[in-house]
Every structure is written in structure tokens, then in C-alpha cells.
Design a protein around this motif. Structure first.
Motif, PDB file in Angstrom:
ATOM      1  N   ILE A  79       0.834  -1.202   0.000  1.00  0.00           N
ATOM      2  CA  ILE A  79       0.000   0.000   0.000  1.00  0.00           C
ATOM      3  C   ILE A  79       0.872   1.257   0.000  1.00  0.00           C
ATOM      4  N   SER A  80       1.929   1.247   0.800  1.00  0.00           N
ATOM      5  CA  SER A  80       2.854   2.387   0.811  1.00  0.00           C
ATOM      6  C   SER A  80       3.510   2.573  -0.548  1.00  0.00           C
ATOM      7  N   ALA A  81       3.930   1.470  -1.158  1.00  0.00           N
ATOM      8  CA  ALA A  81       4.560   1.535  -2.484  1.00  0.00           C
ATOM      9  C   ALA A  81       3.578   2.030  -3.539  1.00  0.00           C
ATOM     10  N   SER A  82       2.332   1.586  -3.450  1.00  0.00           N
ATOM     11  CA  SER A  82       1.314   1.999  -4.417  1.00  0.00           C
ATOM     12  C   SER A  82       1.025   3.492  -4.315  1.00  0.00           C
ATOM     13  N   SER A  83       1.044   4.009  -3.085  1.00  0.00           N
ATOM     14  CA  SER A  83       0.823   5.435  -2.876  1.00  0.00           C
ATOM     15  C   SER A  83       1.880   6.259  -3.597  1.00  0.00           C
ATOM     16  N   VAL A  84       3.118   5.804  -3.556  1.00  0.00           N
ATOM     17  CA  VAL A  84       4.219   6.482  -4.263  1.00  0.00           C
ATOM     18  C   VAL A  84       4.108   6.233  -5.768  1.00  0.00           C
ATOM     19  N   ALA A  85       3.788   5.002  -6.138  1.00  0.00           N
ATOM     20  CA  ALA A  85       3.778   4.606  -7.553  1.00  0.00           C
ATOM     21  C   ALA A  85       2.732   5.362  -8.363  1.00  0.00           C
TER      22      ALA A  85
END
Length: 257
Positions: A175-181
Motif C-alpha cells: 500500500i505504501s509503495a502503491s501510494s508512491v507509484a
């Protein structure tokens, strides 16, 4: 706590709008730096035009497709490296190249091989893949060892281990990675649209606004990108949270806001 955060956010926004007003006054030329009033008026004109909504649809469809492709590729590659660690160095080479090379270089190269309409899909996918790959791999490697030993003792099937051990372990990093992605997807996708001059897209509208020195419209389109990107981020994080709860029974998914 939420009330205090909302108050501080509102104060910060008001202060930055005040700074914007002051900067526009100092510039004293709308063509170089329009104030909030001029940008609001331009935004009002945009939302009444037919091209505004079609532009959002064109850009959203390409960037969303690119994000989905990059998400799938990043997750698949991380699972492959987790299962076969010796592949990390091999897969790490293109991942590092994508991280290091400017978006413009990829766009120009891609124009040699692809129709410009597919540019935003390809470039968004390329920028999203390394972020999802790193986040997912980090989550997989952080899996609770005791839970894996428990699964081994009770001979849980591979599907049950994925559902009840790996998915909960990977969900918060994902979820954290998706927020950045999603931010990378929009930045790179719009850049691809500008360079590739994709007809009817937000990027093309930005280029035309710059070409004809319509600076308030340029700012208004930029505000549009920020709003649509933020809404996409909210939607994607919500979908991931729901998927985590449905598939792995995850109940402690962390909100990245």
C-alpha cells in the motif's frame, strides 16, 4: 487528533494561497505567474468545455492501464525473486536502469518503436514497476518466520500460506509503495503525453497552453492533474485495503495519509 490535523491542513493551505497571491503581485505579469484568481477563472472555463472531460478520460485510461501493468509486473518479479533469490542480480539490472534513466530518454526511445497513443501506458508501467517490486519484495522478506514455521509444522498448503501469511505480511508495504507509484505514474504519463503530443490528452493540452502562452490555463490543467491523481490514489488504496481484508483477513492495514 484528526480535528487538529484538519485545522493545521486548512491553515497551511490558506498560508500557501497567501504566498501565491504575494508572488503573483510581485511578478505583476499574468503571463509569467498568474495569481489564484486568474487560475480559478481559467479552471472555471475549463470545466465548462467539452475537451476538459475527454482529456481526463484519455489520460486516465492510459495511465491507469500503465499503473495496472506496472503493478502486476512489479508484484510478479518480486515473487519470482523471493522464490528464486539467485535471480535478484539479473532482475536488478533493468530495475536500476529504469530508476536512473530520465523519463524523457525512455519516451524518445519508445517513439521509435511505438505509436504515440501507447506511450503513456508503457512509460507509466515502467516507472511503476520498480516501486511495486521493491515494496512487495520488502514485505515478502519481512514475513514472520514463526508463522512460516507454524505453516510447516501443520503442513499448510501453498495457497493457504499465501492467503494467511504472505498477503498480510506484504499488504502494508504494498500500500505504501502503491501510494508512491501512482504519483510516478501520473508524472511520467503526462510527460509522455507532452513529448509524444498525444491528441486529446491532458499532456497535449498542457503543451498547447504553453505554446500559446495561456499561463492561467497551464496552471489550471496542473491543478486538474493534482486532483485526479489524488482521487486515483484514494481509490487504489481503498481497493487494496478491501482486497487485503477479503483475501488475507488483514484488519490492520495502515493508512498512508
Amino acid at each position: 487528533m484528526k480535528y487538529r490535523k484538519a485545522v493545521f491542513t486548512a491553515i497551511s493551505v490558506i498560508l500557501w494561497i497567501g504566498i501565491w497571491f504575494a508572488a503573483a503581485r510581485l511578478a505583476d505579469k499574468e503571463i509569467f505567474f498568474p495569481g489564484p484568481t486568474a487560475v480559478a477563472a481559467a479552471f472555471g472555463r475549463l470545466i465548462r468545455s467539452r475537451g476538459f472531460y475527454s482529456g481526463i478520460i484519455v489520460s486516465l485510461s492510459g495511465i491507469a492501464a500503465g499503473f495496472a501493468a506496472g503493478f502486476a509486473a512489479g508484484a510478479a518479479l518480486s515473487a519470482l525473486v523471493f522464490r528464486f533469490p539467485f535471480l535478484e542480480t539479473f532482475i536488478g539490472v533493468p530495475i536500476k536502469i529504469i530508476k536512473a534513466v530520465p523519463v524523457a530518454s525512455f519516451v524518445i526511445l519508445a517513439l521509435l518503436w511505438l505509436d504515440s497513443k501507447k506511450l503513456s501506458v508503457l512509460i507509466s508501467a515502467m516507472m511503476v514497476t520498480p516501486v511495486i517490486y521493491s515494496g512487495t519484495l520488502s514485505g515478502l522478506r519481512g514475513t514472520d518466520v514463526k508463522m512460516l514455521e507454524f505453516a510447516k509444522v501443520f503442513r499448510l498448503s501453498a495457497l493457504k500460506k499465501i492467503r494467511y501469511i504472505y498477503i498480510p505480511a506484504v499488504m502494508n508495504p504494498l500500500i505504501s509503495a502503491s501510494s508512491v507509484a501512482i504519483g510516478f505514474a501520473w508524472k511520467s504519463g503526462i510527460a509522455a503525453e507532452i513529448i509524444g503530443l498525444i491528441k486529446g490528452s491532458i499532456g497535449n493540452e498542457l503543451y498547447k497552453a504553453k505554446l500559446y502562452l495561456e499561463t492561467p490555463e497551464l496552471f489550471a490543467w496542473t491543478v486538474t492533474i493534482i486532483i485526479v491523481s489524488a482521487l486515483c490514489e484514494k481509490a487504489i488504496l481503498l481497493l487494496l485495503s478491501l482486497a487485503g481484508r477479503a483475501l488475507g483477513g488483514v484488519t490492520n492495514v495502515r493508512n498512508t495519509d
